[in-house]
Structures are given as C-alpha cells and as structure tokens.
Design a protein around this motif. Structure first.
Motif, PDB file in Angstrom:
ATOM      1  N   HIS A   1       0.328  22.116 -13.280  1.00 66.31           N
ATOM      2  CA  HIS A   1       0.845  20.789 -13.654  1.00 66.31           C
ATOM      3  C   HIS A   1       0.472  20.557 -15.109  1.00 66.31           C
ATOM      4  O   HIS A   1      -0.698  20.706 -15.487  1.00 66.31           O
ATOM      5  CB  HIS A   1       0.248  19.702 -12.759  1.00 66.31           C
ATOM      6  CG  HIS A   1       0.957  18.392 -12.845  1.00 66.31           C
ATOM      7  ND1 HIS A   1       0.796  17.517 -13.902  1.00 66.31           N
ATOM      8  CD2 HIS A   1       1.863  17.811 -12.001  1.00 66.31           C
ATOM      9  CE1 HIS A   1       1.557  16.451 -13.709  1.00 66.31           C
ATOM     10  NE2 HIS A   1       2.213  16.595 -12.568  1.00 66.31           N
ATOM     11  N   ILE A   2       1.452  20.196 -15.918  1.00 63.92           N
ATOM     12  CA  ILE A   2       1.238  20.110 -17.360  1.00 63.92           C
ATOM     13  C   ILE A   2       0.263  19.004 -17.737  1.00 63.92           C
ATOM     14  O   ILE A   2      -0.333  19.039 -18.828  1.00 63.92           O
ATOM     15  CB  ILE A   2       2.589  19.916 -18.098  1.00 63.92           C
ATOM     16  CG1 ILE A   2       2.426  20.139 -19.599  1.00 63.92           C
ATOM     17  CG2 ILE A   2       3.180  18.553 -17.781  1.00 63.92           C
ATOM     18  CD1 ILE A   2       1.933  21.500 -19.983  1.00 63.92           C
ATOM     19  N   HIS A   3       0.040  18.032 -16.851  1.00 61.62           N
ATOM     20  CA  HIS A   3      -0.880  16.940 -17.158  1.00 61.62           C
ATOM     21  C   HIS A   3      -2.206  17.052 -16.397  1.00 61.62           C
ATOM     22  O   HIS A   3      -2.944  16.065 -16.317  1.00 61.62           O
ATOM     23  CB  HIS A   3      -0.219  15.592 -16.872  1.00 61.62           C
ATOM     24  CG  HIS A   3       0.979  15.313 -17.736  1.00 61.62           C
ATOM     25  ND1 HIS A   3       0.906  15.313 -19.115  1.00 61.62           N
ATOM     26  CD2 HIS A   3       2.269  15.054 -17.417  1.00 61.62           C
ATOM     27  CE1 HIS A   3       2.105  15.054 -19.615  1.00 61.62           C
ATOM     28  NE2 HIS A   3       2.950  14.902 -18.607  1.00 61.62           N
ATOM     29  N   ASP A   4      -2.483  18.227 -15.851  1.00 64.11           N
ATOM     30  CA  ASP A   4      -3.786  18.419 -15.194  1.00 64.11           C
ATOM     31  C   ASP A   4      -4.878  18.162 -16.223  1.00 64.11           C
ATOM     32  O   ASP A   4      -4.964  18.858 -17.237  1.00 64.11           O
ATOM     33  CB  ASP A   4      -3.888  19.844 -14.655  1.00 64.11           C
ATOM     34  CG  ASP A   4      -5.091  20.046 -13.747  1.00 64.11           C
ATOM     35  OD1 ASP A   4      -5.773  19.060 -13.417  1.00 64.11           O
ATOM     36  OD2 ASP A   4      -5.362  21.206 -13.388  1.00 64.11           O
ATOM     37  N   PRO A   5      -5.728  17.167 -16.020  1.00 64.14           N
ATOM     38  CA  PRO A   5      -6.643  16.746 -17.086  1.00 64.14           C
ATOM     39  C   PRO A   5      -7.810  17.707 -17.285  1.00 64.14           C
ATOM     40  O   PRO A   5      -8.401  18.204 -16.317  1.00 64.14           O
ATOM     41  CB  PRO A   5      -7.145  15.385 -16.604  1.00 64.14           C
ATOM     42  CG  PRO A   5      -7.011  15.442 -15.121  1.00 64.14           C
ATOM     43  CD  PRO A   5      -5.816  16.299 -14.825  1.00 64.14           C
TER      44      PRO A   5
ATOM     45  N   ALA B   1      -5.448  23.346 -23.671  1.00 69.13           N
ATOM     46  CA  ALA B   1      -4.099  22.785 -23.652  1.00 69.13           C
ATOM     47  C   ALA B   1      -3.041  23.868 -23.851  1.00 69.13           C
ATOM     48  O   ALA B   1      -2.009  23.886 -23.164  1.00 69.13           O
ATOM     49  CB  ALA B   1      -3.960  21.708 -24.723  1.00 69.13           C
TER      50      ALA B   1
ATOM     51  N   ARG C   1      -2.808  25.958 -20.684  1.00 70.66           N
ATOM     52  CA  ARG C   1      -2.117  25.198 -19.637  1.00 70.66           C
ATOM     53  C   ARG C   1      -0.606  25.199 -19.866  1.00 70.66           C
ATOM     54  O   ARG C   1       0.173  25.396 -18.924  1.00 70.66           O
ATOM     55  CB  ARG C   1      -2.665  23.767 -19.619  1.00 70.66           C
ATOM     56  CG  ARG C   1      -2.084  22.854 -18.554  1.00 70.66           C
ATOM     57  CD  ARG C   1      -2.688  21.451 -18.667  1.00 70.66           C
ATOM     58  NE  ARG C   1      -2.438  20.872 -19.984  1.00 70.66           N
ATOM     59  CZ  ARG C   1      -2.969  19.727 -20.421  1.00 70.66           C
ATOM     60  NH1 ARG C   1      -3.817  19.057 -19.626  1.00 70.66           N
ATOM     61  NH2 ARG C   1      -2.685  19.264 -21.616  1.00 70.66           N
ATOM     62  N   GLN C   2      -0.177  24.998 -21.098  1.00 74.71           N
ATOM     63  CA  GLN C   2       1.249  25.016 -21.416  1.00 74.71           C
ATOM     64  C   GLN C   2       1.870  26.372 -21.089  1.00 74.71           C
ATOM     65  O   GLN C   2       2.934  26.460 -20.459  1.00 74.71           O
ATOM     66  CB  GLN C   2       1.463  24.708 -22.898  1.00 74.71           C
ATOM     67  CG  GLN C   2       1.191  23.272 -23.294  1.00 74.71           C
ATOM     68  CD  GLN C   2       1.249  23.080 -24.801  1.00 74.71           C
ATOM     69  OE1 GLN C   2       1.342  24.049 -25.563  1.00 74.71           O
ATOM     70  NE2 GLN C   2       1.169  21.830 -25.241  1.00 74.71           N
TER      71      GLN C   2
ATOM     72  N   CYS D   1       2.207  26.998 -17.333  1.00 75.02           N
ATOM     73  CA  CYS D   1       3.316  26.253 -16.731  1.00 75.02           C
ATOM     74  C   CYS D   1       4.656  26.920 -17.018  1.00 75.02           C
ATOM     75  O   CYS D   1       5.509  27.043 -16.128  1.00 75.02           O
ATOM     76  CB  CYS D   1       3.310  24.807 -17.239  1.00 75.02           C
ATOM     77  SG  CYS D   1       2.000  23.773 -16.537  1.00 75.02           S
TER      78      CYS D   1
ATOM     79  N   GLY E   1       5.489  18.483 -13.817  1.00 77.53           N
ATOM     80  CA  GLY E   1       4.935  17.260 -14.391  1.00 77.53           C
ATOM     81  C   GLY E   1       5.475  16.878 -15.752  1.00 77.53           C
ATOM     82  O   GLY E   1       4.933  15.961 -16.391  1.00 77.53           O
ATOM     83  N   TYR E   2       6.535  17.535 -16.208  1.00 84.11           N
ATOM     84  CA  TYR E   2       7.107  17.176 -17.504  1.00 84.11           C
ATOM     85  C   TYR E   2       7.827  15.834 -17.402  1.00 84.11           C
ATOM     86  O   TYR E   2       8.390  15.484 -16.351  1.00 84.11           O
ATOM     87  CB  TYR E   2       8.059  18.265 -17.987  1.00 84.11           C
ATOM     88  CG  TYR E   2       7.337  19.483 -18.516  1.00 84.11           C
ATOM     89  CD1 TYR E   2       6.989  19.585 -19.851  1.00 84.11           C
ATOM     90  CD2 TYR E   2       6.980  20.520 -17.664  1.00 84.11           C
ATOM     91  CE1 TYR E   2       6.313  20.696 -20.337  1.00 84.11           C
ATOM     92  CE2 TYR E   2       6.297  21.644 -18.131  1.00 84.11           C
ATOM     93  CZ  TYR E   2       5.972  21.719 -19.469  1.00 84.11           C
ATOM     94  OH  TYR E   2       5.291  22.817 -19.936  1.00 84.11           O
ATOM     95  N   ASP E   3       7.851  15.086 -18.495  1.00 83.23           N
ATOM     96  CA  ASP E   3       8.459  13.762 -18.495  1.00 83.23           C
ATOM     97  C   ASP E   3       9.980  13.827 -18.376  1.00 83.23           C
ATOM     98  O   ASP E   3      10.605  12.859 -17.932  1.00 83.23           O
ATOM     99  CB  ASP E   3       8.069  13.000 -19.773  1.00 83.23           C
ATOM    100  CG  ASP E   3       6.573  12.741 -19.847  1.00 83.23           C
ATOM    101  OD1 ASP E   3       5.940  12.663 -18.773  1.00 83.23           O
ATOM    102  OD2 ASP E   3       6.040  12.630 -20.972  1.00 83.23           O
TER     103      ASP E   3
END
Length: 256
Positions: free
Chosen positions: A168-172, A200, A203-204, A207, A229-231
């Motif tokens: 998930h691209i927004h996994d913190p 970061a 992670r990118q 994904c 999880g992309y916008d």
C-alpha cells in the motif's frame, strides 16, 4: 525436452540444454540452485524470483538471467516456462547477479524452438547452430529495471516480505519503526544501509512491481491503483512511468 528436471540431464555434455515446463497455478519453487547458469523465460504468466539480495519480477514474454550456483526461489502465477541451462564456460559474459531482460521477437521464437531439440544434439548441425545463435542473442539483451533489493536484517526483511504480499503506497513508516522499536530516522537510515534506497523510494518501487501481475492478467488500472492506495489512476500511472520508464499498458500481456 519438456517437463523434466534439469538434474536428470545436467551431465549431458552440451553447452546448453533447453527445457519447457508447465507449472500449476500459484506454484512455488522452493529455494534451490543450479550448477549451470539459467535463462528462465515466461511464455505465459508472471514470475517473481527471490534471492538473498532481492526480488526480480518477470512479466510474460520476458526472462530472468540467473547465474550459476545462485540460491533462488520462484513464485509463479499461471506460468509456462522455457529454460536454458548454460555451462558457465559457454557464456563468460553472463551477469554476476540476477537480471530481468527484454526478449526480442527473434529470441522468443528461438526459445520456443529450442525445447524440441534432442539433448544429445550433434555438434555440427542445425540444432548446434541454433544454440550458438541463441547465445549471441542473449549476450545483447537489454536489461529491465524490474528488481527490488531486500535487506539482510532479519526483522526488517520479515516486514518487507509482509508488505510485498499486500503493498500500500501510504503504509506509514511510523508503523514499521514501531514494529522494529526504532525511530523513523533510524528506519530510513537502516533502509539505506540494507538496500541502497530510502523507505519511501523502496515502497514506491515495491508497489509498482506488484502491479505487474494484475496488469498481465488484464485487470483495469483503476482497480489496481485503488487497491495499492493511489489517489487516482493518473497518480499511479505517473509513478509507474517514473519508476519503470514505461506506461502500465506496456506491461499488458501481448497477444500470442
């Protein structure tokens, strides 16, 4: 040769042996190694090769070069392969670590033909000439940026493995840091030390590479982008192009 293990024919005195194999859906080849170098070509489906150093995603109609004596496992999604097992002395230019490569139309046809060559092919024959041409073609293949480094740090690698199953691209990063009982700054420094990438960026890349399998199945970009999880699909496509230098449509499975 088709659907036989390399161990049964490895001692045959020929520089290259070609084997075609049909695997069941969602098959895992556990960690193993070969005495010979290997070109592993996906005629159908998508593969992920994992070694101690990283993973290599292999879409349909591409191949991965695996050096001799490299421990690796392969996760397969509806895969049919064409493999070449190459004596190291026959390809001194072979890369020292795994590498995904684009496969030219000529080499694709040669690979499909090679599995029908008798293992004891005559040294001065059309089959021997075909094998020699294949080696020339492999030597000039273009590498593709489809690798993802993995850490050797045990607990961080376990977190990476979990992420690769459901990225998930927004996994913190705060979640990762908490699991490792370290600060976010230390997490990023650890990622740099272990993988050569920041959290970061890793992670990118993870994904984008994960998206290759559903793309090959024909899944819509809208659905893939949402699951990661992309916008928006546009945001996903922009990141895809930034990481791989190509659009998602370029990794759709081409017609056979």
């Amino acid at each position: 040769m088709r659907n036989i293990p390399i161990a049964e024919v490895d001692t045959i005195d020929r520089p290259v042996l070609a084997i075609g194999t049909d695997y069941p859906p969602h098959h895992l080849l556990p960690t193993h190694r070969h005495r010979r170098a290997q070109l592993l070509y996906g005629a159908t489906g998508t593969m992920r090769v994992e070694t101690a150093d990283g993973t290599w995603t292999v879409p349909t109609h591409r191949a991965v070069l695996i050096p001799a004596h490299t421990d690796h496992q392969v996760t397969m999604d509806d895969v049919t392969t064409r493999s070449l097992y190459i004596e190291p002395g026959a390809a001194p230019w072979f890369p020292p670590r795994c590498q995904v490569v684009d496969v030219s139309p000529l080499l694709r046809e040669l690979l499909l033909d090679a599995v029908d060559i008798a293992p004891h092919y005559r040294r001065r024959s059309r089959d021997a000439a075909l094998i020699a041409l294949i080696l020339h073609e492999i030597n000039r293949l273009a590498p593709l940026p489809l690798d993802l480094p993995l850490p050797h740090h045990t607990r961080l690698r376990a977190l990476c493995a979990d992420f690769l199953d459901a990225p998930h691209i927004h996994d913190p990063p705060a979640r990762w840091a908490a699991r490792l009982h370290i600060s976010q700054r230390t997490l990023n420094r650890l990622f740099h030390t272990e993988t050569g990438m920041g959290f970061a960026a890793w992670r990118q890349r993870a994904c984008v590479l994960h998206a290759l399998t559903p793309l090959a199945r024909g899944e819509p970009v809208t659905r893939i982008a949402a699951r990661l999880g992309y916008d928006s699909p546009a945001a996903f496509s922009t990141m895809f192009r930034r990481v791989l230098g190509a659009a998602p449509k370029d990794y759709r499975t081409p017609p056979r």
